[in-house]
Design a protein around this motif. Structure first.
Motif, short mmCIF file in Angstrom:
data_model
loop_
_atom_site.label_atom_id
_atom_site.label_comp_id
_atom_site.label_asym_id
_atom_site.label_seq_id
_atom_site.Cartn_x
_atom_site.Cartn_y
_atom_site.Cartn_z
N ASP A 133 -40.07 -38.77 99.58
CA ASP A 133 -40.60 -40.09 99.98
C ASP A 133 -40.51 -40.67 101.38
N VAL A 134 -39.59 -39.62 102.20
CA VAL A 134 -39.43 -40.29 103.74
C VAL A 134 -39.91 -39.39 104.58
N LEU A 147 -30.61 -43.52 102.70
CA LEU A 147 -31.22 -42.71 103.81
C LEU A 147 -30.48 -42.06 104.76
N LEU A 189 -40.16 -44.83 104.85
CA LEU A 189 -40.05 -44.81 103.11
C LEU A 189 -41.11 -45.39 102.29
N ARG A 190 -41.50 -44.35 101.63
CA ARG A 190 -42.46 -44.85 100.47
C ARG A 190 -41.80 -45.34 99.29
N ARG A 191 -42.41 -46.48 98.78
CA ARG A 191 -42.13 -46.96 97.56
C ARG A 191 -43.30 -47.19 96.55
N VAL A 197 -31.06 -47.82 97.78
CA VAL A 197 -31.27 -46.30 98.24
C VAL A 197 -30.41 -46.15 99.54
N TYR A 243 -37.17 -44.18 110.24
CA TYR A 243 -37.52 -43.72 108.80
C TYR A 243 -38.97 -44.33 108.63
N THR A 250 -34.26 -40.36 97.66
CA THR A 250 -35.64 -40.48 98.19
C THR A 250 -36.10 -39.14 98.69
N HIS A 290 -45.35 -48.53 102.47
CA HIS A 290 -44.65 -47.36 103.57
C HIS A 290 -43.66 -48.72 104.26
#
Length: 315
Positions: free
Chosen positions: A97-98, A89, A4-6, A87, A2, A94, A53
């Protein structure tokens, strides 16, 4: 894997530095950590907003991934930590954002025990295409180059080299990370291109004895990728108060007190040391961010080269 954007919003007082501290574990086994790390949160191109990311593994049992994270900032001589967030996944929290990195088989080679990953813009050659995907992977110095070593694929966007995570080392000899090769091949290519990955030791000297934590912020001269190295005092032998626990301590004030007590047993001047990494022949720029314990309070400051700019080192 994955991606993942934060996002982080600066607010009224713009921080000098924003970090994210994260861990990931299977949803049904939250104490089984698959990864724990820290990353630099960088400007997103939208004023007042930063992004990062996070590259995260899939759980081995195929279930969902529990990601726990919090932010920290440095500004005005102080360090601040956010509340933690959880969170799952995949999950609705999310959505959008993934992304995913395509991985073949068991994936690329992993870091040597005790070593982590660093971020690097893939060193594409001038004549390589800037569209489509790129496969990449890693191999030991004596490993024969092969497409089979390039087990991950990342897309190229906006004509820029993709930023990927690379092991700090595949093996360690006498506490020194040993060189290895990063391979990549453009989509449709058959011959992997090789870059030797070197490490270099950097140090900061503490003559007064008030530094409790030292970190190096570093990247190549383009700063296409930002990295943070948590540094440790040379010959630090105690299992309690190790620098690697500074961002993940449940009680940070207690951690800093305990660490200061352990450091008091080290004679002055003290040398904090760490490593930076990159392709052989490339130049890394770096500066230091330190916490000094003064009058019982942790004071954050920056240490640059005497010229006021970053230090640099050729790998």
């Amino acid at each position: 894997m994955y991606v993942l954007r934060r996002l982080f919003h600066d607010g009224f007082d713009r921080p000098e530095l924003v970090l994210i501290h994260y861990s990931a574990a299977p949803e049904n086994s939250p104490d089984t950590l698959l990864v724990r790390s820290t990353a630099v949160v960088v400007p997103s191109g939208i004023p007042g907003t930063r992004q990062v990311h996070l590259v995260l593994p899939r759980p081995p049992d195929g279930g969902r991934l529990l990601v726990r994270y919090l932010f920290s900032t440095v500004g005005g001589g102080r360090e601040w930590f956010s509340s933690p967030y959880d969170v799952l996944l995949p999950g609705p929290a999310t959505a959008g954002d993934v992304d995913e990195i395509e991985v073949e088989g068991e994936g690329n080679a992993v870091p040597a025990p005790g070593r982590g990953m660093f971020r690097l813009a893939l060193p594409l050659r001038p004549d390589e295409p800037r569209t489509g995907g790129v496969r990449f992977g890693f191999g030991a110095m004596r490993k024969k180059p092969s497409l089979s070593l390039c087990r991950a694929r990342v897309p190229q966007a906006h004509g820029e080299a993709p930023v990927v995570e690379v092991p700090e080392a595949l093996s360690v000899l006498k506490n020194y990370p040993m060189p290895f090769f990063l391979y990549h091949v453009p989509e449709g290519g058959t011959v992997p291109l090789a870059d030797k990955i070197n490490g270099a030791r950097i140090t900061i000297r503490d003559a007064e004895g008030d530094i409790v934590c030292a970190r190096a912020l570093w990247g190549d001269r383009s700063w296409a990728a930002h990295n943070l190295t948590v540094m440790e005092v040379k010959n630090f032998a105690s299992e309690e108060g190790r620098a690697s626990g500074c961002f993940h301590a449940g009680d940070r004030e207690s951690f800093l007190r305990n660490r200061a007590a352990v450091l008091a047993g080290h004679p002055l001047p003290r040398t904090f040391e760490g490593f930076v990494f990159g392709p052989s022949g490339s130049v890394v720029e770096y500066c230091f961010q330190v916490l000094r314990l003064r009058a019982g309070e942790a004071v954050a400051s920056w240490v640059n080269a005497p010229s006021g700019t970053n230090w640099s080192i050729t790998l």
